[in-house]
Design a protein around this motif. Sequence first.
Motif: not given
Length: 403
Positions: A95-119
């Motif tokens: 998504d070329f416009q991703a850097q200009q618009v504060d939209g979600p990333t491809l994994p969105t909130i799935w990323t938090a699951g990786s961090v919680l696994a570390f916790a």
Amino acid sequence: MAKRERVVRMSVELPLWRALAGYRVLTMIYAVLLFAFIPDKFERPWVAIAFLAVMSVWTLVTLPKVANATRCTKRFLIADLTIALTGILLTPLADFQAQQVDGPTLPTIWTAGSVLAFALKGGWRWAGFASSFVAVANIIERGEPSRDTFHNVLLVWVASIAIGYVVEVARASERTLARALEIEAATRERERLARDIHDSVLQVLAMVQRRGTALGGEAAELGRMAGEQEVALRTLVSSGLVPTMRASQDASQGAVVRTVDVDDEPSGGPELQDLRSLLARHAGSKVTLSEPGAPVLLPAAAAVELAAAVSAALDNVTRHAGQDAQAWILVEDWPDEVIVTVRDDGPGIPEGRLAQAEGEGRLGVALSIRGRLRELGGSAELISVPGQGTEVELKVPRGKAEK
């Protein structure tokens, strides 16, 4: 009596792992649906499709890895975090416009699951490590991060560290509880062994000492040796040198307490026994037994322990009140409890004598009577007036005795 090992698991951590597994699946579905509803937004949709396919397969295949701390290995955590960071960094490519618009990333909130696994795996330090990488990846993906970007990064960082800290506190609490149960089990086992020793070995040694002294000659020497062994054994029992029957450990499924129990009950449930049949053997010319006309039913183990406490009370009558002392046993069967009273016409117990006996290691009343009733959830009350005999009242609540 057979013995069996019973395992008790205490874990606040396991529900968190199950919640994490559900979170990963739900956030994976959310990321896929988010792309499916706005596919025209992406200039290179094939990049998003490829990443989401890999993320979906990875999430479903690795569900067993987030079942508990043992299965969640360091290698898995690193690979999982790598996929999350890759998805974040691939977002501007899809998504070329991703850097200009504060939209979600491809994994969105799935990323938090990786961090919680570390916790959950390593506590707040591991959570801070993983969330820092996610923060750097988000800042790089945005190019010129906005206030919302910093807000989201800080939220993930604080939340993951807080959860990691809570997990560490929970683990410490579980270890403390397991240690307390271990100490309590060791105390109970020591008292049980002390009761058995008092009811058998110590009484035999005391009898040998008395008879040997009375007979004189070589028997007196044998009595003296028996007396010495009795004192040594009483000291050993009262000092608590008994191995514990439980061991605590901080396992992957929480603090574990193993206990070896005496299996007094068949697999079908507690067997009931008539207390009167156990007490009938005491009836005689010097012991009067008064009992109800109907059976006094208790679980077999409870009935045996209560009868043993009565036997210990009668032994004390013989030993301290003399061979000619009269004793009376009264059995009362109430709906909520069973009461057995043992009374004698002896000289009674001088004030302070019981405390002195416990100090000398003579634990007949403390363990053989009160200890047994305490194990059954009941109580033992001893009333004695010098010159007017002694009365021991044993109470066993039905609700506790049947557990």
